[in-house]
Design an enzyme around this catalytic site. Structure first.
Site, PDB file in Angstrom:
ATOM      1  N   ASP A   1       0.756  -0.907  -0.134  1.00 14.96           N
ATOM      2  CA  ASP A   1      -0.046  -0.854  -0.109  1.00 14.96           C
ATOM      3  C   ASP A   1       0.415   1.236   0.042  1.00 14.96           C
ATOM      4  OD1 ASP A   1       1.103   0.248   2.316  1.00 14.96           O
ATOM      5  OD2 ASP A   1      -1.320   0.292   3.736  1.00 14.96           O
ATOM      6  N   HIS A   2       0.471   2.616   0.401  1.00 16.87           N
ATOM      7  CA  HIS A   2       1.457   3.585  -0.227  1.00 16.87           C
ATOM      8  C   HIS A   2       2.006   3.440   1.322  1.00 16.87           C
ATOM      9  CE1 HIS A   2      -2.741   3.742   2.839  1.00 16.87           C
ATOM     10  NE2 HIS A   2      -1.889   4.466   3.196  1.00 16.87           N
TER      11      HIS A   2
ATOM     12  N   CYS B   1       2.834  -3.095   3.538  1.00 18.23           N
ATOM     13  CA  CYS B   1       2.432  -1.741   4.710  1.00 18.23           C
ATOM     14  C   CYS B   1       2.838  -1.209   5.797  1.00 18.23           C
ATOM     15  CB  CYS B   1       0.536  -2.432   4.673  1.00 18.23           C
ATOM     16  SG  CYS B   1       0.264  -3.611   5.859  1.00 18.23           S
ATOM     17  N   GLY B   2       2.153  -0.326   6.235  1.00 21.80           N
ATOM     18  CA  GLY B   2       2.644   0.397   7.463  1.00 21.80           C
ATOM     19  C   GLY B   2       2.877  -0.732   8.564  1.00 21.80           C
ATOM     20  N   THR B   3       2.553  -1.389   9.010  1.00 18.05           N
ATOM     21  CA  THR B   3       2.681  -2.395   9.766  1.00 18.05           C
ATOM     22  C   THR B   3       3.396  -3.893   9.284  1.00 18.05           C
ATOM     23  OG1 THR B   3       0.480  -3.508  10.228  1.00 18.05           O
ATOM     24  CG2 THR B   3       1.050  -1.832  11.436  1.00 18.05           C
ATOM     25  N   GLY B   4       3.062  -3.783   7.840  1.00 14.62           N
ATOM     26  CA  GLY B   4       3.238  -5.285   7.673  1.00 14.62           C
ATOM     27  C   GLY B   4       1.510  -6.324   8.524  1.00 14.62           C
TER      28      GLY B   4
ATOM     29  N   HIS C   1      10.639 -23.448   8.416  1.00 14.10           N
ATOM     30  CA  HIS C   1      10.227 -24.126   9.062  1.00 14.10           C
ATOM     31  C   HIS C   1       8.513 -24.234   8.526  1.00 14.10           C
ATOM     32  CE1 HIS C   1      12.463 -23.931  12.988  1.00 14.10           C
ATOM     33  NE2 HIS C   1      12.901 -24.767  12.599  1.00 14.10           N
ATOM     34  N   ASN C   2       7.625 -23.098   8.306  1.00 15.02           N
ATOM     35  CA  ASN C   2       7.019 -22.749   7.853  1.00 15.02           C
ATOM     36  C   ASN C   2       6.754 -22.782   6.160  1.00 15.02           C
ATOM     37  OD1 ASN C   2       7.616 -19.966  10.552  1.00 15.02           O
ATOM     38  ND2 ASN C   2       5.694 -22.473  10.039  1.00 15.02           N
TER      39      ASN C   2
ATOM     40  N   ARG D   1       9.961 -33.262   9.854  1.00 11.65           N
ATOM     41  CA  ARG D   1       8.624 -33.080  11.003  1.00 11.65           C
ATOM     42  C   ARG D   1       7.410 -31.444  10.653  1.00 11.65           C
ATOM     43  NH1 ARG D   1      12.675 -30.089  13.526  1.00 11.65           N
ATOM     44  NH2 ARG D   1      12.602 -28.447  14.404  1.00 11.65           N
ATOM     45  N   HIS D   2       8.593 -30.869   9.657  1.00 12.01           N
ATOM     46  CA  HIS D   2       7.106 -29.334   9.337  1.00 12.01           C
ATOM     47  C   HIS D   2       6.312 -29.778   8.821  1.00 12.01           C
ATOM     48  CE1 HIS D   2      10.534 -27.688  12.005  1.00 12.01           C
ATOM     49  NE2 HIS D   2      10.893 -27.982  11.140  1.00 12.01           N
TER      50      HIS D   2
ATOM     51  N   ARG E   1       2.696 -30.562   9.708  1.00 16.71           N
ATOM     52  CA  ARG E   1       2.350 -29.411  10.176  1.00 16.71           C
ATOM     53  C   ARG E   1       1.917 -27.761   9.008  1.00 16.71           C
ATOM     54  NH1 ARG E   1       6.956 -29.255  14.189  1.00 16.71           N
ATOM     55  NH2 ARG E   1       6.835 -31.562  16.130  1.00 16.71           N
TER      56      ARG E   1
HETATM   57  C1  RB5 Z   1      -2.408   2.115   6.878  1.00 15.24           C
HETATM   58  O1  RB5 Z   1      -2.068   3.593   6.645  1.00 15.24           O
HETATM   59  C2  RB5 Z   1      -1.551   0.840   7.398  1.00 15.24           C
HETATM   60  O2  RB5 Z   1      -2.769   1.411   8.302  1.00 15.24           O
HETATM   61  C3  RB5 Z   1      -1.182   0.045   6.941  1.00 15.24           C
HETATM   62  O3  RB5 Z   1      -0.379   0.126   5.906  1.00 15.24           O
HETATM   63  C4  RB5 Z   1      -0.977  -1.057   7.625  1.00 15.24           C
HETATM   64  O4  RB5 Z   1      -0.309  -0.745   8.423  1.00 15.24           O
HETATM   65  C5  RB5 Z   1      -2.649  -2.076   7.831  1.00 15.24           C
HETATM   66  O5  RB5 Z   1      -2.241  -2.801   8.546  1.00 15.24           O
END
Ligand code: RB5
Length: 149
Positions: free
Chosen positions: A9-10, A66-69, A99-100, A133-134, A137
């Site tokens: 995203d942005h 994204c901002g937090t992922g 593992h995943n 083992r993975h 799962r």
């Molecule tokens: C955008 O502001 C923010 O909410 C998005 O990038 C993300 O962090 C959401 O999970």
């Protein structure tokens, strides 16, 4: 030939572009799904597009930012063929593959610095799935029969 698809995203755009540079320097092919501009956009659209690209076999791995992922990793994981791992460093990126058998590296541009993200990407691509083992799962993740009781 390693092919990576990128989507953000942005909020993730800057880190995505930086990681595309890393991928090109490493000689990997890149599918860039945007976002192209800096205006605010909705991360689910980009996560869904990335998942569809992987499901179509057009890329081996995805990189979702994204901002937090968090939001874009949730969006990617709505697809049954996607295992998106939200990673914060080289260790989580390496273990997500080992593992995943993760096929999407998800990163938070407001959480992880560019250098760490680049190292995480290189570790993600370089690390094979350990199997063993993975395997059982990971297979269970694709079923509804995994719940206890
Ligand atoms: C955008 O502001 C923010 O909410 C998005 O990038 C993300 O962090 C959401 O999970």
């Amino acid at each position: 030939m390693t092919v990576l698809a990128f989507a953000s995203d942005h909020a993730g755009r800057g880190l995505r572009l930086s990681l595309i540079g890393t991928a090109c320097s490493a000689g990997w092919s890149v599918v860039d799904l945007g976002t192209g501009g800096t205006e605010s956009v909705d991360y689910p659209r980009f996560g869904f597009a990335l998942a569809e690209t992987l499901a179509a076999g057009d890329a081996q791995f995805g990189v979702a930012v994204c901002g937090t992922g968090i939001g874009i990793s949730i969006a990617c994981n709505r697809h049954p063929l996607v295992r998106a791992a939200l990673c914060h460093d080289v260790t989580t990126a390496r273990l997500a593959r080992a593992h995943n058998d993760a096929n999407v590296l998800a990163l938070g541009a407001r959480i992880v610095g560019s250098e760490v993200a680049q190292e995480a990407l290189r570790a993600f691509v370089a690390t094979p799935f350990e199997g063993g083992r993975h395997t059982r799962r990971v297979a269970m993740l694709g079923t509804a029969a995994a719940a206890p009781g």
